[in-house]
Design an enzyme around this catalytic site. Sequence first.
Site, PDB file in Angstrom:
ATOM      1  N   THR A 184      33.883 -55.625 -38.615  1.00  0.00           N
ATOM      2  CA  THR A 184      34.728 -54.580 -38.982  1.00  0.00           C
ATOM      3  C   THR A 184      34.456 -53.173 -38.438  1.00  0.00           C
ATOM      4  O   THR A 184      35.312 -52.365 -38.384  1.00  0.00           O
ATOM      5  CB  THR A 184      35.407 -54.542 -40.500  1.00  0.00           C
ATOM      6  OG1 THR A 184      35.932 -56.159 -40.720  1.00  0.00           O
ATOM      7  CG2 THR A 184      36.357 -53.671 -40.765  1.00  0.00           C
ATOM      8  N   THR A 201      30.834 -58.067 -42.209  1.00  0.00           N
ATOM      9  CA  THR A 201      30.569 -58.280 -43.750  1.00  0.00           C
ATOM     10  C   THR A 201      30.432 -59.683 -44.205  1.00  0.00           C
ATOM     11  O   THR A 201      29.913 -60.093 -45.155  1.00  0.00           O
ATOM     12  CB  THR A 201      31.288 -57.472 -44.675  1.00  0.00           C
ATOM     13  OG1 THR A 201      32.814 -57.860 -44.316  1.00  0.00           O
ATOM     14  CG2 THR A 201      31.145 -56.074 -44.448  1.00  0.00           C
ATOM     15  N   ASP A 202      31.261 -60.407 -43.418  1.00  0.00           N
ATOM     16  CA  ASP A 202      31.474 -62.004 -43.760  1.00  0.00           C
ATOM     17  C   ASP A 202      30.148 -62.730 -43.921  1.00  0.00           C
ATOM     18  O   ASP A 202      29.932 -63.585 -44.789  1.00  0.00           O
ATOM     19  CB  ASP A 202      32.330 -63.072 -42.979  1.00  0.00           C
ATOM     20  CG  ASP A 202      33.834 -62.258 -43.176  1.00  0.00           C
ATOM     21  OD1 ASP A 202      34.195 -61.610 -43.944  1.00  0.00           O
ATOM     22  OD2 ASP A 202      34.675 -62.619 -42.319  1.00  0.00           O
ATOM     23  N   SER A 262      31.960 -61.647 -37.617  1.00  0.00           N
ATOM     24  CA  SER A 262      30.749 -62.418 -38.175  1.00  0.00           C
ATOM     25  C   SER A 262      30.953 -63.755 -38.869  1.00  0.00           C
ATOM     26  O   SER A 262      30.103 -64.610 -38.974  1.00  0.00           O
ATOM     27  CB  SER A 262      29.944 -61.459 -39.034  1.00  0.00           C
ATOM     28  OG  SER A 262      30.374 -61.512 -40.376  1.00  0.00           O
TER      29      SER A 262
HETATM   30  N1  ASP Z   1      35.665 -60.528 -40.520  1.00  0.00           N
HETATM   31  C1  ASP Z   1      34.914 -59.494 -40.338  1.00  0.00           C
HETATM   32  C2  ASP Z   1      33.401 -59.683 -39.934  1.00  0.00           C
HETATM   33  O1  ASP Z   1      32.760 -60.267 -40.834  1.00  0.00           O
HETATM   34  C3  ASP Z   1      34.810 -58.690 -41.810  1.00  0.00           C
HETATM   35  C4  ASP Z   1      33.977 -57.456 -41.989  1.00  0.00           C
HETATM   36  O2  ASP Z   1      33.235 -57.173 -40.757  1.00  0.00           O
HETATM   37  O3  ASP Z   1      34.278 -56.756 -42.920  1.00  0.00           O
HETATM   38  O4  ASP Z   1      33.069 -59.545 -38.903  1.00  0.00           O
END
Ligand code: ASP
Length: 246
Positions: free
Chosen positions: A46, A126-127, A93
Amino acid sequence: MKDLLSRIKEASLIICLVLAAGVAVCPFEAWSGRLPEIRILAMGGTIAGVAPSPTETKDYKPGTLDVASMIRSVPGLDRIARISGEQVANIDSSHMTNELLLKLSRRVNELLPRDDVDGIVITHGTDTLEETAYFLNLTVKSDKPVVLTGSMRPATAVSADGPLNLYNAVVLASQSQSRGRGVLVTLNERIHPARDVTKTNTTSVETFRSPNFGSLGYVLDGRPYFHRATAKRHTTASEFDAAPLG
Ligand code: ASP
């Protein structure tokens, strides 16, 4: 005479303690005479995400911006470190693979022994940020700082959290105080150890927490403040080695 000798000993002990404390809290630049060299390895997420409008934070595309545009979006980075960027991947991710994990670990282990690399920042979705951080905590063979960061809001959002998170990650990676603490994670001004940190909420910027033992400290106005250290084995003391896995 004996009295004089013990006074000299006491005085040198105090000088040593003051010097040691000084090295521990001094900015890298103050004792080395140069700005630290920080390499940013970008993985996507993100923090590199783009939404159709500044008020949309759900329907966006993660892993869109490249590392150069993320670096450009952070004012003042060039005053704290000499920055170079490298695009390792640009993915959501949740699509992280074992091959990419190994590639990242290998790259970090190639870069850290170099004299022109003082620390590494990894921008990541963050995932699966906590899984990557923990893997690196067990497989990186260096005391130099490795700091992961990401964001909860895409780069296009009103009050995007990515630029400050990236700034704080570079601050942390630039500081001698961050050495030997294992792989670190910073978002929302908190510093977490890779061993304990977990994502607790799907939308809040306060999502990363270390539930059992708490955070290691925080970063504010370009300075880290540590209030605990992890006593568990990591990096150079870890028995794991990913190198034979290719
Ligand atoms: N779906 C995103 C990822 O993990 C979520 C994020 O980065 O906050 O790439």
